[in-house]
Design an enzyme around this catalytic site. Structure first.
Site, PDB file in Angstrom:
ATOM      1  N   SER A  63       0.801  -1.359  -0.046  1.00 20.20           N
ATOM      2  CA  SER A  63      -0.034  -0.202   0.115  1.00 20.20           C
ATOM      3  C   SER A  63       0.931   1.288   0.002  1.00 20.20           C
ATOM      4  CB  SER A  63      -1.217  -0.111   0.976  1.00 20.20           C
ATOM      5  OG  SER A  63      -2.187  -0.943   0.766  1.00 20.20           O
ATOM      6  N   HIS A  68       4.142  14.491   6.002  1.00 17.78           N
ATOM      7  CA  HIS A  68       4.213  15.859   5.501  1.00 17.78           C
ATOM      8  C   HIS A  68       4.661  16.708   6.921  1.00 17.78           C
ATOM      9  CE1 HIS A  68       1.563  14.996   2.369  1.00 17.78           C
ATOM     10  NE2 HIS A  68       0.865  14.189   3.070  1.00 17.78           N
ATOM     11  N   CYS A  83      -1.515  -3.824   3.564  1.00 20.83           N
ATOM     12  CA  CYS A  83      -2.677  -4.779   3.668  1.00 20.83           C
ATOM     13  C   CYS A  83      -1.599  -6.212   3.558  1.00 20.83           C
ATOM     14  CB  CYS A  83      -3.298  -4.715   2.292  1.00 20.83           C
ATOM     15  SG  CYS A  83      -2.593  -4.524   0.914  1.00 20.83           S
TER      16      CYS A  83
END
Lengths: 132, 132
Positions: A63, A68, A83
Protein backbone atom coordinates in the site's frame (compact mmCIF):
# COMPACT_ATOMS: atom_id res chain seq x y z
CA UNK A 1 -12.54 -8.22 11.43
CA UNK A 2 -13.09 -8.60 7.70
CA UNK A 3 -10.77 -5.83 6.58
CA UNK A 4 -8.39 -5.54 3.65
CA UNK A 5 -5.97 -3.11 5.23
CA UNK A 6 -4.68 -1.41 8.35
CA UNK A 7 -4.11 2.32 8.27
CA UNK A 8 -2.07 4.08 10.96
CA UNK A 9 -2.38 7.84 11.38
CA UNK A 10 0.64 9.08 13.27
CA UNK A 11 0.79 12.56 14.79
CA UNK A 12 4.32 13.61 15.78
CA UNK A 13 4.81 16.66 17.98
CA UNK A 14 7.84 18.36 19.52
CA UNK A 15 10.06 16.98 16.78
CA UNK A 16 13.51 18.20 15.82
CA UNK A 17 12.82 21.04 13.38
CA UNK A 18 16.09 20.61 11.53
CA UNK A 19 15.31 16.95 10.85
CA UNK A 20 11.80 17.84 9.64
CA UNK A 21 13.31 20.22 7.11
CA UNK A 22 15.94 17.81 5.80
CA UNK A 23 14.67 16.24 2.59
CA UNK A 24 17.44 13.65 2.49
CA UNK A 25 16.89 12.61 6.11
CA UNK A 26 13.09 12.42 5.75
CA UNK A 27 13.32 10.39 2.55
CA UNK A 28 15.91 8.01 3.93
CA UNK A 29 13.93 7.66 7.16
CA UNK A 30 10.63 6.81 5.48
CA UNK A 31 11.97 4.45 2.82
CA UNK A 32 14.23 2.65 5.28
CA UNK A 33 11.32 2.36 7.71
CA UNK A 34 9.29 0.70 4.95
CA UNK A 35 12.09 -1.77 4.35
CA UNK A 36 12.66 -2.42 8.04
CA UNK A 37 9.06 -3.48 8.58
CA UNK A 38 9.33 -5.84 5.61
CA UNK A 39 7.56 -3.77 2.96
CA UNK A 40 8.65 -3.60 -0.67
CA UNK A 41 9.20 -0.05 -1.93
CA UNK A 42 7.99 0.33 -5.51
CA UNK A 43 8.16 4.09 -5.97
CA UNK A 44 8.35 7.43 -4.18
CA UNK A 45 8.05 11.17 -4.58
CA UNK A 46 9.60 13.65 -2.12
CA UNK A 47 9.67 17.44 -2.23
CA UNK A 48 11.14 20.25 -0.18
CA UNK A 49 9.11 23.44 0.19
CA UNK A 50 10.16 27.04 0.53
CA UNK A 51 10.63 28.44 3.09
CA UNK A 52 10.42 25.09 4.84
CA UNK A 53 8.69 21.70 5.06
CA UNK A 54 8.93 18.36 3.32
CA UNK A 55 6.29 16.16 1.70
CA UNK A 56 6.88 12.55 0.75
CA UNK A 57 4.82 9.64 -0.54
CA UNK A 58 6.14 6.10 -0.79
CA UNK A 59 4.25 3.45 -2.74
CA UNK A 60 4.88 -0.04 -1.38
CA UNK A 61 3.68 -3.38 -2.69
CA UNK A 62 1.56 -3.52 0.46
CA UNK A 63 0.00 0.00 0.00
CA UNK A 64 1.80 3.23 1.08
CA UNK A 65 3.58 5.45 3.58
CA UNK A 66 3.53 9.24 3.49
CA UNK A 67 4.78 12.21 5.48
CA UNK A 68 4.15 15.94 5.66
CA UNK A 69 6.30 18.11 7.92
CA UNK A 70 5.90 21.58 9.42
CA UNK A 71 9.29 22.40 10.96
CA UNK A 72 7.98 25.74 12.26
CA UNK A 73 5.54 23.83 14.46
CA UNK A 74 7.90 20.90 15.16
CA UNK A 75 5.10 18.72 13.77
CA UNK A 76 4.81 15.91 11.23
CA UNK A 77 1.87 13.83 10.01
CA UNK A 78 2.75 10.30 8.93
CA UNK A 79 0.48 7.63 7.47
CA UNK A 80 1.27 3.95 7.18
CA UNK A 81 -1.23 1.89 5.20
CA UNK A 82 -0.56 -1.84 4.80
CA UNK A 83 -2.58 -4.78 3.60
CA UNK A 84 -2.18 -8.48 4.19
CA UNK A 85 -0.91 -9.82 7.49
CA UNK A 86 2.74 -10.23 6.60
CA UNK A 87 3.53 -6.75 7.93
CA UNK A 88 2.62 -5.08 11.19
CA UNK A 89 2.55 -1.32 10.49
CA UNK A 90 2.90 -0.59 14.19
CA UNK A 91 6.49 -1.84 13.93
CA UNK A 92 7.22 1.37 12.01
CA UNK A 93 6.25 3.72 14.82
CA UNK A 94 9.37 3.54 17.03
CA UNK A 95 11.70 4.04 14.06
CA UNK A 96 9.85 7.17 12.99
CA UNK A 97 9.51 8.59 16.50
CA UNK A 98 13.24 8.12 17.08
CA UNK A 99 14.36 9.42 13.69
CA UNK A 100 12.42 12.66 14.10
CA UNK A 101 13.19 12.93 17.82
CA UNK A 102 9.48 13.37 18.56
CA UNK A 103 8.88 14.41 22.16
CA UNK A 104 5.22 13.49 21.89
CA UNK A 105 3.20 11.37 19.51
CA UNK A 106 -0.14 9.65 19.07
CA UNK A 107 -1.31 6.86 16.80
CA UNK A 108 -4.75 6.07 15.46
CA UNK A 109 -5.19 2.63 13.89
CA UNK A 110 -8.04 2.16 11.43
CA UNK A 111 -9.24 -0.80 9.44
CA UNK A 112 -9.86 -0.07 5.75
CA UNK A 113 -12.02 -2.12 3.40
CA UNK A 114 -14.29 -3.79 5.91
CA UNK A 115 -16.28 -5.94 3.52
CA UNK A 116 -18.69 -8.74 4.37
CA UNK A 117 -17.59 -10.59 1.23
CA UNK A 118 -14.15 -11.26 2.70
CA UNK A 119 -14.20 -14.36 4.90
CA UNK A 120 -10.95 -13.56 6.65
CA UNK A 121 -9.12 -10.95 4.63
CA UNK A 122 -6.63 -9.96 7.29
CA UNK A 123 -5.52 -13.56 7.45
CA UNK A 124 -4.98 -13.83 3.72
CA UNK A 125 -1.31 -13.78 2.74
CA UNK A 126 -0.26 -10.53 1.10
CA UNK A 127 0.40 -12.23 -2.22
CA UNK A 128 -3.06 -13.78 -2.41
CA UNK A 129 -4.94 -10.56 -3.08
CA UNK A 130 -4.55 -7.72 -5.47
CA UNK A 131 -3.24 -4.34 -4.49
CA UNK A 132 -0.90 -6.12 -2.15
CA UNK B 1 -10.25 24.26 15.08
CA UNK B 2 -6.51 24.84 15.16
CA UNK B 3 -5.55 22.22 12.58
CA UNK B 4 -2.94 22.21 9.84
CA UNK B 5 -4.71 19.82 7.50
CA UNK B 6 -7.88 18.01 6.55
CA UNK B 7 -7.69 14.31 5.75
CA UNK B 8 -10.54 12.50 3.99
CA UNK B 9 -10.73 8.71 4.13
CA UNK B 10 -12.94 7.53 1.30
CA UNK B 11 -14.27 3.98 1.15
CA UNK B 12 -15.67 3.07 -2.27
CA UNK B 13 -17.75 -0.07 -2.63
CA UNK B 14 -19.61 -1.71 -5.53
CA UNK B 15 -17.25 -0.06 -8.01
CA UNK B 16 -16.69 -1.04 -11.62
CA UNK B 17 -14.05 -3.78 -11.43
CA UNK B 18 -12.69 -3.07 -14.88
CA UNK B 19 -12.07 0.57 -13.97
CA UNK B 20 -10.37 -0.42 -10.72
CA UNK B 21 -7.95 -2.56 -12.69
CA UNK B 22 -7.13 0.04 -15.32
CA UNK B 23 -3.86 1.74 -14.38
CA UNK B 24 -4.26 4.46 -16.98
CA UNK B 25 -7.81 5.26 -15.90
CA UNK B 26 -6.97 5.28 -12.19
CA UNK B 27 -3.92 7.49 -12.70
CA UNK B 28 -5.77 9.92 -14.97
CA UNK B 29 -8.71 9.98 -12.55
CA UNK B 30 -6.65 10.77 -9.45
CA UNK B 31 -4.31 13.34 -10.99
CA UNK B 32 -7.15 15.12 -12.80
CA UNK B 33 -9.18 15.12 -9.58
CA UNK B 34 -6.27 16.83 -7.84
CA UNK B 35 -6.16 19.46 -10.55
CA UNK B 36 -9.93 19.92 -10.57
CA UNK B 37 -10.03 20.77 -6.88
CA UNK B 38 -7.25 23.29 -7.41
CA UNK B 39 -4.29 21.31 -6.13
CA UNK B 40 -0.83 21.41 -7.70
CA UNK B 41 0.52 17.97 -8.60
CA UNK B 42 4.25 17.75 -7.89
CA UNK B 43 4.86 14.02 -8.34
CA UNK B 44 3.23 10.60 -8.49
CA UNK B 45 3.87 6.86 -8.47
CA UNK B 46 1.35 4.33 -9.84
CA UNK B 47 1.64 0.57 -10.13
CA UNK B 48 -0.44 -2.30 -11.48
CA UNK B 49 -0.37 -5.58 -9.61
CA UNK B 50 -0.66 -9.15 -10.83
CA UNK B 51 -3.17 -10.67 -11.02
CA UNK B 52 -5.07 -7.44 -10.40
CA UNK B 53 -5.24 -4.16 -8.48
CA UNK B 54 -3.70 -0.71 -8.74
CA UNK B 55 -1.86 1.45 -6.19
CA UNK B 56 -1.20 5.12 -6.71
CA UNK B 57 0.21 7.99 -4.66
CA UNK B 58 0.11 11.60 -5.80
CA UNK B 59 2.16 14.28 -4.03
CA UNK B 60 0.55 17.70 -4.25
CA UNK B 61 1.84 21.06 -3.04
CA UNK B 62 -1.01 20.90 -0.53
CA UNK B 63 -0.16 17.33 0.74
CA UNK B 64 -1.31 14.14 -1.08
CA UNK B 65 -3.91 11.88 -2.65
CA UNK B 66 -3.63 8.10 -2.84
CA UNK B 67 -5.61 5.08 -3.97
CA UNK B 68 -5.51 1.32 -3.55
CA UNK B 69 -7.92 -0.87 -5.50
CA UNK B 70 -9.18 -4.43 -5.10
CA UNK B 71 -11.10 -5.18 -8.32
CA UNK B 72 -12.06 -8.65 -7.07
CA UNK B 73 -14.01 -7.00 -4.24
CA UNK B 74 -15.17 -4.01 -6.31
CA UNK B 75 -13.53 -1.89 -3.60
CA UNK B 76 -11.12 1.04 -3.47
CA UNK B 77 -9.62 3.04 -0.60
CA UNK B 78 -8.85 6.67 -1.41
CA UNK B 79 -7.23 9.31 0.79
CA UNK B 80 -7.24 13.04 0.19
CA UNK B 81 -5.06 15.09 2.53
CA UNK B 82 -4.93 18.86 2.04
CA UNK B 83 -3.62 21.76 4.06
CA UNK B 84 -4.44 25.42 3.96
CA UNK B 85 -7.94 26.62 3.20
CA UNK B 86 -7.57 27.29 -0.50
CA UNK B 87 -8.82 23.77 -1.31
CA UNK B 88 -11.85 21.88 -0.09
CA UNK B 89 -10.95 18.17 -0.33
CA UNK B 90 -14.63 17.24 -0.25
CA UNK B 91 -14.91 18.67 -3.76
CA UNK B 92 -12.94 15.64 -4.92
CA UNK B 93 -15.47 13.07 -3.72
CA UNK B 94 -18.10 13.30 -6.51
CA UNK B 95 -15.43 13.06 -9.24
CA UNK B 96 -13.97 9.92 -7.73
CA UNK B 97 -17.32 8.27 -7.02
CA UNK B 98 -18.43 8.91 -10.60
CA UNK B 99 -15.15 7.87 -12.24
CA UNK B 100 -15.12 4.51 -10.45
CA UNK B 101 -18.90 4.07 -10.73
CA UNK B 102 -19.13 3.40 -7.01
CA UNK B 103 -22.54 2.13 -6.00
CA UNK B 104 -21.85 2.88 -2.36
CA UNK B 105 -19.34 5.02 -0.54
CA UNK B 106 -18.53 6.59 2.80
CA UNK B 107 -16.28 9.44 3.84
CA UNK B 108 -14.53 10.13 7.11
CA UNK B 109 -13.10 13.62 7.54
CA UNK B 110 -10.30 14.10 10.06
CA UNK B 111 -8.32 17.12 11.16
CA UNK B 112 -4.55 16.58 11.26
CA UNK B 113 -2.06 18.64 13.20
CA UNK B 114 -4.31 20.05 15.88
CA UNK B 115 -1.80 22.24 17.67
CA UNK B 116 -2.47 24.86 20.30
CA UNK B 117 0.42 26.93 18.94
CA UNK B 118 -1.52 27.70 15.75
CA UNK B 119 -3.83 30.66 16.25
CA UNK B 120 -5.95 29.95 13.20
CA UNK B 121 -4.10 27.53 10.97
CA UNK B 122 -7.05 26.57 8.80
CA UNK B 123 -7.51 30.21 7.93
CA UNK B 124 -3.89 30.68 6.92
CA UNK B 125 -3.40 30.89 3.14
CA UNK B 126 -1.74 27.79 1.68
CA UNK B 127 1.36 29.72 0.73
CA UNK B 128 1.90 31.09 4.21
CA UNK B 129 3.02 27.83 5.81
CA UNK B 130 5.45 25.13 4.93
CA UNK B 131 4.43 21.77 3.60
CA UNK B 132 1.58 23.51 1.81
Amino acid sequence: MNALGTHLLLELRDCDSKSLNDLHLVREMLTSTAERIGATVIGDSFHEFSPQGVTGVVAIAESHLCIHTWPEYEYAAVDIFTCGDSIDPEDAVPYIVTALDAGDHSVISLKRGILPAIPNAVGVPATAGSGV
